[in-house]
Scaffold this active site. Structure first.
Site, short mmCIF file in Angstrom:
data_model
loop_
_atom_site.label_atom_id
_atom_site.label_comp_id
_atom_site.label_asym_id
_atom_site.label_seq_id
_atom_site.Cartn_x
_atom_site.Cartn_y
_atom_site.Cartn_z
N THR A 113 22.00 -14.62 -25.23
CA THR A 113 21.72 -15.88 -24.52
C THR A 113 22.90 -16.85 -24.62
O THR A 113 23.19 -17.59 -23.67
CB THR A 113 20.46 -16.53 -25.09
OG1 THR A 113 20.59 -16.63 -26.52
CG2 THR A 113 19.23 -15.70 -24.76
N ASN B 245 -3.50 -3.57 25.47
CA ASN B 245 -2.30 -4.39 25.58
C ASN B 245 -0.98 -3.62 25.48
O ASN B 245 0.08 -4.17 25.73
CB ASN B 245 -2.30 -5.47 24.48
CG ASN B 245 -2.39 -4.87 23.09
OD1 ASN B 245 -3.03 -3.85 22.89
ND2 ASN B 245 -1.76 -5.51 22.13
N LYS C 248 12.86 -8.05 -13.71
CA LYS C 248 11.63 -8.67 -14.21
C LYS C 248 11.37 -10.03 -13.57
O LYS C 248 10.22 -10.34 -13.19
CB LYS C 248 11.71 -8.82 -15.73
CG LYS C 248 10.51 -9.52 -16.34
CD LYS C 248 10.54 -9.49 -17.85
CE LYS C 248 11.68 -10.27 -18.44
NZ LYS C 248 11.60 -10.34 -19.91
N ALA D 128 19.48 -12.81 -16.09
CA ALA D 128 20.41 -11.68 -15.95
C ALA D 128 19.82 -10.35 -16.39
O ALA D 128 20.36 -9.30 -16.04
CB ALA D 128 21.68 -11.96 -16.75
N ASP E 132 11.79 -16.09 -17.22
CA ASP E 132 10.52 -15.36 -17.27
C ASP E 132 9.43 -16.14 -17.99
O ASP E 132 8.56 -15.56 -18.64
CB ASP E 132 10.72 -13.99 -17.93
CG ASP E 132 11.10 -14.10 -19.40
OD1 ASP E 132 11.48 -15.21 -19.84
OD2 ASP E 132 11.02 -13.09 -20.13
N ARG F 296 11.29 -2.71 -19.89
CA ARG F 296 9.91 -2.37 -20.22
C ARG F 296 8.94 -2.61 -19.06
O ARG F 296 7.79 -2.17 -19.11
CB ARG F 296 9.45 -3.16 -21.45
CG ARG F 296 9.94 -2.56 -22.76
CD ARG F 296 9.53 -3.38 -23.96
NE ARG F 296 10.39 -4.55 -24.13
CZ ARG F 296 10.21 -5.46 -25.08
NH1 ARG F 296 9.20 -5.34 -25.93
NH2 ARG F 296 11.04 -6.49 -25.20
N ASN G 260 -17.45 -15.43 26.84
CA ASN G 260 -18.23 -14.51 26.02
C ASN G 260 -17.64 -13.11 26.14
O ASN G 260 -17.51 -12.56 27.25
CB ASN G 260 -19.69 -14.49 26.50
CG ASN G 260 -20.57 -13.64 25.58
OD1 ASN G 260 -21.15 -14.13 24.63
ND2 ASN G 260 -20.67 -12.36 25.89
N ALA H 160 -20.57 -4.47 32.61
CA ALA H 160 -20.51 -3.61 31.43
C ALA H 160 -19.98 -2.24 31.80
O ALA H 160 -20.30 -1.69 32.85
CB ALA H 160 -21.89 -3.49 30.79
N TYR I 149 -11.69 -5.56 20.30
CA TYR I 149 -10.29 -5.72 19.97
C TYR I 149 -9.66 -6.64 21.00
O TYR I 149 -9.68 -6.36 22.21
CB TYR I 149 -9.54 -4.39 19.96
CG TYR I 149 -8.04 -4.59 19.82
CD1 TYR I 149 -7.51 -5.08 18.62
CD2 TYR I 149 -7.18 -4.35 20.88
CE1 TYR I 149 -6.15 -5.30 18.48
CE2 TYR I 149 -5.81 -4.58 20.75
CZ TYR I 149 -5.30 -5.05 19.55
OH TYR I 149 -3.96 -5.29 19.42
#
Length: 479
Positions: free
Chosen positions: A83, A390, A24, A12, A107, A17, A381, A427, A370
């Protein structure tokens, strides 16, 4: 005593800190939140019900529980009054709890499941009203002390701020982890008062009240005191992270994993690594990552939610939600984005990026490419500088590259487009139409040379002088 078990986890507090808008217990520690680690340990005791007391930032904690532990029940503590009050809230919200109730702080992430299981078993076999998990530490400053009588029985727990000089010298401390008999716990909670330095209801007072009522109080001393460490700030959180790193790495190395530099190797508690994996320095394995036998990872590699097949190699690369097949090779400096799938012996090399791409068996993109929203057939290849274009600015489209295809360097494949099995792309081409199996796709301007262009347009330059020397022409003095 009933063998029925339940668990209450106290979560709770905000943890001011930590200097964070996040509570936490939700801060991350090698693959799980602090609370997530505790829930996993608690689950090992086989509780029928798991109640988490929430308070500060309750919506965040509830959302996290829905994601990682939907079987838990969240109970709201409006005001954090100690507690004891937190456990009261839980018991009132779930009034039918019976048997053994495990209470743990949210914790304490280093708590081992087997330790918590031992606590529950010792508690039930001993017939105690309450059993506390304790640790003997070198410096007990700030921690609650375990006060025992001459025979070694637990008398009470005294908070540091309320302890006298003699009690502060005690090195056995409270872990804030307990096993209680549900009926006796409910009874003694009703007797708590806030007559202490903090003006809060301490759960620790339940033990003294139960003992005064004639009930047995027990203790289990944990062998490794680090198990019960909590944290109040980020420096302490870093300390817990280092301890857990050492624990995880040690367990993996003893299971057959080789780590060249464990201190620079960070592996989440959720990761699976098979024997005979070699991990080089600077590796981070996160989330649901799994690495199969014989694989080699690193150096300087980060894998998140990624599956790595047997004998694969990943060198100086990043992968997120990717699948790397058996014997595949990745890197150096590759980036596999989500839904990237490399089949057996596929290769993605230096400065290649993939996203939602399937790279077939034996296919290779060795450098500077890419491949997004693409399927690459077996043994294809992909040349240097190839791009699958894309995205049209609104929608993503797919590129299909067939088995045995050859894509020449510096080509752009404008999706949606298909390159057939065994086809070639020349190419420097920009391909906007399908290339049929076995065909050569060429999409570039025809080359032309303008004779003596340099002499006419760049006279007297370094280029001009070099060209004249190559042609055997006499240079003009002073030119």
């Amino acid at each position: 005593m009933s063998s029925e078990r339940s668990a209450i986890i106290l979560a709770a507090g905000l943890g001011t800190r930590m200097k964070s808008s996040q509570p936490k217990v939700l801060h991350e520690l090698l693959g799980r939140s602090l609370l997530g680690h505790v829930l996993r340990a608690v689950k090992s005791t086989g509780p029928g019900r798991q109640i988490v007391v929430v308070g500060a930032a309750a919506d965040q904690v509830r959302a996290h529980l829905d994601e990682v532990a939907p079987e838990t029940e969240a109970v709201f503590q409006d005001k954090q009054l100690g507690t004891g009050h937190a456990v009261q809230v839980a018991m009132e919200a779930v009034p039918d709890l019976a048997g053994t109730v495990i209470v743990a702080a949210g914790d304490t992430p280093l708590l081992r499941p087997e330790t918590l299981a031992e606590l529950a078993e010792v508690h039930e076999k001993s017939g105690n009203a309450a059993t506390v998990l304790t640790a003997v530490v070198a410096d007990p400053t700030g921690l609650g002390r375990i006060v025992r009588d001459a025979e070694g029985s637990v008398l009470r727990i005294v908070e540091h701020r309320d302890a006298d000089a003699g009690e502060r010298a005690i090195r056995e401390v409270n872990s804030a982890i307990y096993a209680f008999d549900a009926g006796l716990l409910r009874e003694q909670l009703g007797k708590l008062n806030s007559a202490n330095d903090q003006g809060e209801l301490y759960l620790t007072d339940v033990l003294e009240l139960a003992r005064e009522a004639g009930h047995a109080i027990g203790a289990v001393v944990v062998e490794d005191p680090t198990e019960v460490l909590g944290c109040n700030d980020r420096a302490q959180l870093a300390g817990l992270r280092r301890i857990l790193q050492t624990r995880i790495n040690s367990e993996l190395m003893r299971s057959g994993v080789t780590m060249e530099d464990p201190e620079t190797t960070w592996i989440d508690a959720t990761v699976k690594v098979a024997p005979d994996v070699l991990i080089h320095p600077g590796v981070q394995l996160k989330g649901a990552t799994a690495v199969d036998s014989g694989a080699e990872i690193g150096p300087d590699t980060t894998l998140t939610d990624t599956i790595v097949g047997a004998r694969a190699e990943v060198v100086r690369s990043h992968a997120d939600q990717a699948t790397i097949g058996e014997g595949a090779h990745v890197g150096p400096f590759a980036h596999l984005r989500p839904a990237s799938k490399l089949a057996e012996k596929a290769k993605v090399g230096a400065f290649v990026e993939t996203k939602n791409a399937e790279i077939g068996p034996g296919a290779k993109a060795n450098h500077l490419a890419y491949l997004g929203d693409a399927t690459v057939g077996a043994d294809a290849n992909i040349g240097c500088g190839v791009i699958t274009a894309n995205y049209d600015g609104v929608h993503k489209h797919r590129t299909e590259i067939g088995e045995g295809a050859f894509i020449g360097c510096d080509s752009v494949l404008v999706a949606p487009v298909s390159i057939g099995d065994g086809a070639y792309v020349a190419a420097g081409s920009t391909i906007v139409k399908d290339v049929e199996p076995g065909d050569l796709g060429v999409a570039r301007a025809r080359q032309a040379s303008l004779e003596d262009w340099v002499a006419k347009k760049r006279p007297g330059t370094v280029s001009d002088r070099a060209a004249k020397r190559a042609k055997g022409e006499t240079e003009v003095s002073g030119a």
